[in-house]
Structure formats: structure tokens, C-alpha cells
Design a protein around this motif. Structure first.
Motif, short mmCIF file in Angstrom:
data_model
loop_
_atom_site.label_atom_id
_atom_site.label_comp_id
_atom_site.label_asym_id
_atom_site.label_seq_id
_atom_site.Cartn_x
_atom_site.Cartn_y
_atom_site.Cartn_z
N ASP A 174 0.83 -1.21 0.00
CA ASP A 174 0.00 0.00 0.00
C ASP A 174 0.86 1.26 0.00
N VAL A 175 1.91 1.24 -0.84
CA VAL A 175 2.83 2.37 -0.93
C VAL A 175 2.28 3.41 -1.91
N ASP A 176 2.24 4.65 -1.48
CA ASP A 176 1.87 5.77 -2.33
C ASP A 176 3.10 6.16 -3.15
N ILE A 177 3.08 5.89 -4.45
CA ILE A 177 4.24 6.16 -5.29
C ILE A 177 4.66 7.62 -5.22
N GLY A 178 3.68 8.50 -5.18
CA GLY A 178 3.98 9.92 -5.11
C GLY A 178 4.83 10.29 -3.90
N LYS A 179 4.60 9.61 -2.77
CA LYS A 179 5.35 9.91 -1.56
C LYS A 179 6.78 9.38 -1.60
N THR A 180 7.08 8.51 -2.57
CA THR A 180 8.45 8.00 -2.69
C THR A 180 9.33 8.95 -3.51
N GLU A 181 8.72 9.87 -4.24
CA GLU A 181 9.49 10.73 -5.15
C GLU A 181 10.56 11.56 -4.44
N PRO A 182 10.29 12.15 -3.25
CA PRO A 182 11.35 12.91 -2.58
C PRO A 182 12.53 12.05 -2.14
N PHE A 183 12.35 10.73 -2.15
CA PHE A 183 13.40 9.82 -1.72
C PHE A 183 14.00 9.06 -2.91
N SER A 185 16.01 7.50 -5.81
CA SER A 185 17.37 7.37 -6.34
C SER A 185 17.27 7.16 -7.84
N PRO A 186 18.36 7.39 -8.58
CA PRO A 186 18.31 7.16 -10.03
C PRO A 186 17.93 5.72 -10.39
N VAL A 187 18.47 4.75 -9.66
CA VAL A 187 18.17 3.35 -9.97
C VAL A 187 16.69 3.06 -9.72
N TYR A 188 16.15 3.55 -8.61
CA TYR A 188 14.74 3.34 -8.32
C TYR A 188 13.87 3.99 -9.40
N GLN A 189 14.28 5.16 -9.86
CA GLN A 189 13.52 5.85 -10.91
C GLN A 189 13.52 5.04 -12.20
N ILE A 190 14.65 4.46 -12.54
CA ILE A 190 14.74 3.61 -13.74
C ILE A 190 13.84 2.40 -13.59
N GLU A 191 13.92 1.73 -12.44
CA GLU A 191 13.11 0.54 -12.20
C GLU A 191 11.62 0.88 -12.23
N LEU A 192 11.25 1.98 -11.59
CA LEU A 192 9.85 2.38 -11.53
C LEU A 192 9.34 2.78 -12.92
N SER A 193 10.20 3.35 -13.73
CA SER A 193 9.81 3.71 -15.09
C SER A 193 9.52 2.46 -15.91
N LEU A 194 10.30 1.41 -15.70
CA LEU A 194 10.06 0.14 -16.39
C LEU A 194 8.72 -0.47 -15.96
N VAL A 195 8.42 -0.35 -14.67
CA VAL A 195 7.13 -0.83 -14.17
C VAL A 195 6.00 -0.06 -14.84
N GLY A 196 6.12 1.27 -14.86
CA GLY A 196 5.07 2.09 -15.47
C GLY A 196 4.92 1.81 -16.95
N ARG A 197 6.03 1.60 -17.64
CA ARG A 197 5.98 1.31 -19.08
C ARG A 197 5.22 0.02 -19.33
N LEU A 198 5.50 -1.01 -18.55
CA LEU A 198 4.84 -2.30 -18.75
C LEU A 198 3.35 -2.21 -18.43
#
Length: 274
Positions: A174-183, A185-198
């Protein structure tokens, strides 16, 4: 010369139609909204490409197979090759299985990989057909249908499975993705972008890739085994065991570790500039 794309009104057909037109073909497409039928394409075209959803591919091939002659070339654009190629071989046509390793959102096929499975084709026809893609700047990989499907169990099956599991883990927590943005990292952003793309694409495509490839189950079994072992090491709090686990994977990937570092560094640099 005429090229017919069955399912050609879809995005992949629209991407490849200009490719064949530049190669000198008159391109005809069929789809749910066209008056042209699959049978008409099979009876009038020199080159026939089946570009329909994975679950429909074998049925469509079986419907047109009796209409084809040995002078024609039959291909498909499916993410799996063993079953579609077997169905195409029931026709009299020459047969090359195709798998574009990219989605239809790319602007061109330049520097993109196309896997080719030539199973019944003359050398001249194969060379001429391959040249169509090479002239556009694409990279062609030759494989047997079984080699293709085994590799796709890793390249697509494992990748998509892990990506979907990451998305579902976030949902379960139940993680709010928006609340993770201030934290972020570049790697997390890449991984999350792949999730969103799929997740922004058609779930039926990924269901077919994961459920219809006969080599995916053994790959997922290895993934579950790896996750179980790593979870146990983490729960035990054993840094030595973790280093052993980590190091054997580093040795197995070898020089690709350094290449991966360079590639992601370049990607992160591009992200920062934007």
C-alpha cells in the motif's frame, strides 16, 4: 510484388508497412475494419505476414495455410516461434518466423533487433528478405524456433515476471508512489519507469508471453529458488553468505557488469540533464 499484412491495421503493421513499401512492395493490409480479408491476402500476395495477437496466431495461420503455394513466403510477427512456425510449415509456402524485439512505439526499426527463424526458405529468398531490414539499419539475429523461445523465456519471461512482481509488491505494501518521489534514487527511478511502461500496455500481451511459452515455467522456478535462498540469507543476517551469493552472480555475468555500469551511468546522466 505484393506484401500482405494480416492484422496490418494494428500498430506493428503500420510500423512495417512503409518498410516493405520502400523495398518495392505494394502493401495490402487486412484487419477488423477492412474489406480485404485474410484469404484475399493469402491468394494474391507474394509475401504474407501474420501480425495478430499471440493466442490467435496459430488459428489464423491454419485458416490461410491451404491457400498458399511454394512460390509465396509466409512469416509472422509473434513473440513465440515454435507453435506458429509449426503451423506455417503445414502450408506449401516458404517459411520464416520473425520476432521484432521492440514495440510499435519506436520511430523506426533502425538499430532495432529482429530475430529471424528461417525454417523452409531458399538461400536467395532469405538473403533478399534479410536485406530489407538491414537496409533500414536493423540488426538481424538468426535462430531456430526452439532457440528463440528458450531465449525469450529469459529476455521477456523473466524480465516481465520480475517487473510485475515489483509492481504487485508495491501494491501489497500500500505504498503511495507519489510519496516516494522525494526519496527517489536514479536506480529506483529507472526501475519504476520500467514498471510504469509495462503496466501502461495491454495485459493480454504479457499474459500470452508468460503463459504460452513452454520454457517459462523452468525459468520462473529458478527465479523462485533464487528469491527463496536470498530471502533466507537476509533473514539470517549473514553478510558472508550474502557476499558469496552476490559474488557468484558477479562472476557469472563477467564483463557485462562493467558494461551495465557504463550504460546506466550514461542513462542517469541523460536523466539529470533533462
Amino acid at each position: 510484388m505484393k506484401a500482405g499484412i494480416i492484422g496490418g491495421t494494428g500498430k506493428m503493421g503500420m510500423l512495417f508497412s512503409p518498410v516493405f513499401e520502400r523495398a518495392g512492395y505494394q502493401v495490402i493490409v487486412s484487419g477488423r475494419t477492412t474489406d480485404v480479408t485474410s484469404a484475399e491476402i493469402a491468394q494474391t500476395c507474394d509475401l504474407i505476414i501474420v501480425s495478430v495477437p499471440i493466442r490467435d496466431t496459430v488459428q489464423v495461420i491454419q485458416e490461410i495455410a491451404p491457400l498458399l503455394t511454394k512460390e509465396q513466403l509466409l512469416c509472422d510477427f509473434t513473440s513465440l516461434k515454435v507453435a506458429p512456425v509449426a503451423a506455417m510449415l503445414e502450408s506449401k509456402a516458404q517459411v520464416i518466423g520473425l520476432h521484432p524485439m521492440f514495440g510499435p512505439t519506436v520511430s523506426s526499426i533502425t538499430r532495432q533487433t529482429i530475430v529471424m527463424c528461417p525454417v523452409r526458405v531458399t538461400g536467395t529468398t532469405l538473403s533478399d528478405f534479410r536485406h530489407i531490414f538491414l537496409r533500414e539499419g536493423a540488426v538481424c539475429t538468426i535462430a531456430t524456433p526452439e532457440e528463440h523461445d528458450r531465449m525469450m523465456a529469459i529476455v521477456q519471461g523473466l524480465t516481465h515476471f520480475v517487473t510485475i512482481c515489483m509492481a504487485d509488491s508495491i501494491r501489497r505494501l500500500d505504498v503511495d508512489i507519489g510519496k516516494t518521489e522525494p526519496f527517489m534514487s536514479p536506480v529506483y527511478q529507472i526501475e519504476l519507469s520500467l514498471v510504469g511502461r509495462l503496466l501502461s500496455q495491454d495485459p493480454a500481451l504479457y499474459a500470452d508471453i508468460l503463459e504460452l511459452n513452454p520454457f517459462v515455467p523452468e525459468v520462473l522456478a529458478a527465479c523462485r529458488e533464487a528469491a527463496g535462498e536470498l530471502s533466507g540469507i537476509i533473514q539470517d543476517g549473514d553478510p558472508g553468505a550474502f557476499t558469496t551469493f552476490f559474488s557468484r552472480d558477479t562472476r557469472h555475468l563477467g564483463t557485462y557488469c562493467g558494461r551495465g555500469q557504463e550504460l546506466t551511468d550514461a542513462l542517469i546522466e541523460c536523466m539529470v540533464k533533462k
